[in-house]
Design a protein around this motif. Sequence first.
Motif, PDB file in Angstrom:
ATOM      1  N   ILE A 219     -35.604  -4.013   5.162  1.00  0.00           N
ATOM      2  CA  ILE A 219     -34.161  -3.734   5.087  1.00  0.00           C
ATOM      3  C   ILE A 219     -33.520  -4.621   4.024  1.00  0.00           C
ATOM      4  O   ILE A 219     -32.661  -4.176   3.246  1.00  0.00           O
ATOM      5  N   ALA A 220     -33.952  -5.869   3.953  1.00  0.00           N
ATOM      6  CA  ALA A 220     -33.458  -6.774   2.910  1.00  0.00           C
ATOM      7  C   ALA A 220     -33.890  -6.281   1.527  1.00  0.00           C
ATOM      8  O   ALA A 220     -33.119  -6.356   0.553  1.00  0.00           O
ATOM      9  N   PHE A 221     -35.109  -5.762   1.430  1.00  0.00           N
ATOM     10  CA  PHE A 221     -35.618  -5.218   0.171  1.00  0.00           C
ATOM     11  C   PHE A 221     -34.781  -4.020  -0.272  1.00  0.00           C
ATOM     12  O   PHE A 221     -34.429  -3.894  -1.457  1.00  0.00           O
ATOM     13  N   PHE A 222     -34.460  -3.121   0.653  1.00  0.00           N
ATOM     14  CA  PHE A 222     -33.612  -1.969   0.325  1.00  0.00           C
ATOM     15  C   PHE A 222     -32.267  -2.438  -0.233  1.00  0.00           C
ATOM     16  O   PHE A 222     -31.762  -1.899  -1.219  1.00  0.00           O
ATOM     17  N   GLU A 223     -31.705  -3.441   0.414  1.00  0.00           N
ATOM     18  CA  GLU A 223     -30.398  -3.959  -0.005  1.00  0.00           C
ATOM     19  C   GLU A 223     -30.486  -4.549  -1.413  1.00  0.00           C
ATOM     20  O   GLU A 223     -29.635  -4.286  -2.269  1.00  0.00           O
ATOM     21  N   GLU A 224     -31.540  -5.286  -1.640  1.00  0.00           N
ATOM     22  CA  GLU A 224     -31.746  -5.924  -2.948  1.00  0.00           C
ATOM     23  C   GLU A 224     -31.923  -4.874  -4.056  1.00  0.00           C
ATOM     24  O   GLU A 224     -31.420  -5.026  -5.163  1.00  0.00           O
ATOM     25  N   GLN A 225     -32.630  -3.791  -3.734  1.00  0.00           N
ATOM     26  CA  GLN A 225     -32.901  -2.743  -4.715  1.00  0.00           C
ATOM     27  C   GLN A 225     -31.787  -1.688  -4.792  1.00  0.00           C
ATOM     28  O   GLN A 225     -31.889  -0.749  -5.582  1.00  0.00           O
ATOM     29  N   LYS A 226     -30.760  -1.866  -3.956  1.00  0.00           N
ATOM     30  CA  LYS A 226     -29.688  -0.858  -3.859  1.00  0.00           C
ATOM     31  C   LYS A 226     -30.292   0.533  -3.586  1.00  0.00           C
ATOM     32  O   LYS A 226     -29.916   1.534  -4.198  1.00  0.00           O
ATOM     33  N   LEU A 227     -31.218   0.543  -2.645  1.00  0.00           N
ATOM     34  CA  LEU A 227     -31.925   1.759  -2.257  1.00  0.00           C
ATOM     35  C   LEU A 227     -31.543   2.135  -0.829  1.00  0.00           C
ATOM     36  O   LEU A 227     -31.645   1.305   0.084  1.00  0.00           O
ATOM     37  N   VAL A 228     -31.097   3.374  -0.638  1.00  0.00           N
ATOM     38  CA  VAL A 228     -30.802   3.886   0.701  1.00  0.00           C
ATOM     39  C   VAL A 228     -31.735   5.071   0.953  1.00  0.00           C
ATOM     40  O   VAL A 228     -31.609   6.109   0.288  1.00  0.00           O
ATOM     41  N   PRO A 229     -32.712   4.925   1.863  1.00  0.00           N
ATOM     42  CA  PRO A 229     -33.598   6.059   2.160  1.00  0.00           C
ATOM     43  C   PRO A 229     -32.798   7.277   2.607  1.00  0.00           C
ATOM     44  O   PRO A 229     -31.672   7.156   3.102  1.00  0.00           O
ATOM     45  N   THR A 230     -33.384   8.457   2.442  1.00  0.00           N
ATOM     46  CA  THR A 230     -32.694   9.679   2.869  1.00  0.00           C
ATOM     47  C   THR A 230     -32.900   9.946   4.358  1.00  0.00           C
ATOM     48  O   THR A 230     -32.090  10.620   5.003  1.00  0.00           O
ATOM     49  N   ALA A 231     -34.001   9.436   4.928  1.00  0.00           N
ATOM     50  CA  ALA A 231     -34.294   9.571   6.356  1.00  0.00           C
ATOM     51  C   ALA A 231     -35.253   8.450   6.737  1.00  0.00           C
ATOM     52  O   ALA A 231     -36.022   7.978   5.894  1.00  0.00           O
ATOM     53  N   MET A 232     -35.210   8.028   8.004  1.00  0.00           N
ATOM     54  CA  MET A 232     -36.084   6.915   8.407  1.00  0.00           C
ATOM     55  C   MET A 232     -36.260   6.905   9.919  1.00  0.00           C
ATOM     56  O   MET A 232     -35.403   7.358  10.675  1.00  0.00           O
ATOM     57  N   ILE A 233     -37.413   6.341  10.340  1.00  0.00           N
ATOM     58  CA  ILE A 233     -37.752   6.194  11.757  1.00  0.00           C
ATOM     59  C   ILE A 233     -38.750   5.054  11.858  1.00  0.00           C
ATOM     60  O   ILE A 233     -39.437   4.744  10.882  1.00  0.00           O
ATOM     61  N   ASP A 234     -38.827   4.390  13.012  1.00  0.00           N
ATOM     62  CA  ASP A 234     -39.875   3.376  13.147  1.00  0.00           C
ATOM     63  C   ASP A 234     -41.065   3.982  13.879  1.00  0.00           C
ATOM     64  O   ASP A 234     -40.948   4.978  14.594  1.00  0.00           O
ATOM     65  N   LEU A 291     -42.067   1.000   9.342  1.00  0.00           N
ATOM     66  CA  LEU A 291     -41.001   1.950   9.043  1.00  0.00           C
ATOM     67  C   LEU A 291     -41.547   3.125   8.247  1.00  0.00           C
ATOM     68  O   LEU A 291     -42.282   2.940   7.269  1.00  0.00           O
ATOM     69  N   LEU A 292     -41.211   4.324   8.684  1.00  0.00           N
ATOM     70  CA  LEU A 292     -41.572   5.565   8.002  1.00  0.00           C
ATOM     71  C   LEU A 292     -40.289   6.139   7.434  1.00  0.00           C
ATOM     72  O   LEU A 292     -39.339   6.386   8.182  1.00  0.00           O
ATOM     73  N   PHE A 293     -40.234   6.344   6.109  1.00  0.00           N
ATOM     74  CA  PHE A 293     -38.964   6.747   5.509  1.00  0.00           C
ATOM     75  C   PHE A 293     -39.167   7.650   4.304  1.00  0.00           C
ATOM     76  O   PHE A 293     -40.251   7.712   3.713  1.00  0.00           O
TER      77      PHE A 293
END
Length: 342
Positions: A219-234, A291-293
């Motif tokens: 989640i921190a990596f997504f924030e750093e990369q300004k990346l928002v997955p289109t769908a996600m589940i654990d 995480l699967l996304f």
Amino acid sequence: MKRTELKELGEFGLIDHLTKAFAHKHASTIKGVGDDAAAIRYASEGPLTLVSSDMLVEGIHFDLAYTPLKHLGYKAAVVNFSDIYAMNARPKQLLVNMALSNRFSVEAMEELYAGIQLACDIYGVDLVGGDTTSSLKGLVLSLTIMGEQAADKVVYRRGAKAGDLLCVTGHLGGAYLGLQLLEREKQIFLEQPDMEPDFDGEEELVGRLLKPEARQDIIAFFEEQKLVPTAMIDISDGLSSEALHLCKQSGLGLLLEEVHVPIKEKVYRKALDFNLDPLVCAMHGGEDYELLFCIDPKDADKIKYNMDISIIGEMVPAADGIRLQTKGGKLMDLVAQGWTHH
């Protein structure tokens, strides 16, 4: 009166059946049943509140013959945190409810709560309440976690589009092999109580089951990369089951490639030791809490240098089906083997 057995519906079919007639009465309910957490908007501005709960029952979800209470407390908290991370959000507050029999002492419960406290300290979560009651037999834990995230960054299961890449973190199958190891040693102990358990060199696999970690780093990596997955589940019930959830919620099919499913060499070898198919362990084992996304293909460059993320497939139109392509090039329908009622 007709009687329908629970196993005819399965866990998710049962949830769908029981909740299908419930309509939302409040505009504040943004997302209800059907995701890793419910999303609620309490104010016209500000973040959404994410809420999820999880239940752990002795004899079903854990065996105290080989599960230390401190590990159980830690795991019970972490698997709830994982549901919030699966919404691309951060957990904030935790409620712990438990039913326990008189075979448990105060000291035993101190051990359980030491594990919960350790998890809360590591993940920055506040324990804010709960309830305790009696149980005629065994231990039951029910935890509720609350988190938050900006509305435009919350990720649901339903947002994938055809052409999106399916990605998974870490590696799969380790927790299932850890369970096999623990069950084997339990049986040996029951037959030969003088024998010492032998986990030499297998600590990582056992740890994957007894002390899992939630992927706050991703989640921190997504924030750093300004990346928002289109769908996600654990991944709690297994890769196959979770992939099918993403497909169902997004109204899509999937082409999943066996060659890209991440399986560690240690997991591969141990599966063969148990005469198990390593792919089956990875696809159906569950409790890995990775995480699967899905991501838009244009964001592929943002993840290509992260060695802890694997691209394992592509979302396709529903008419193309949900299929697994084997290493030999054969196409097979993807089938889940999740929770069933016994």
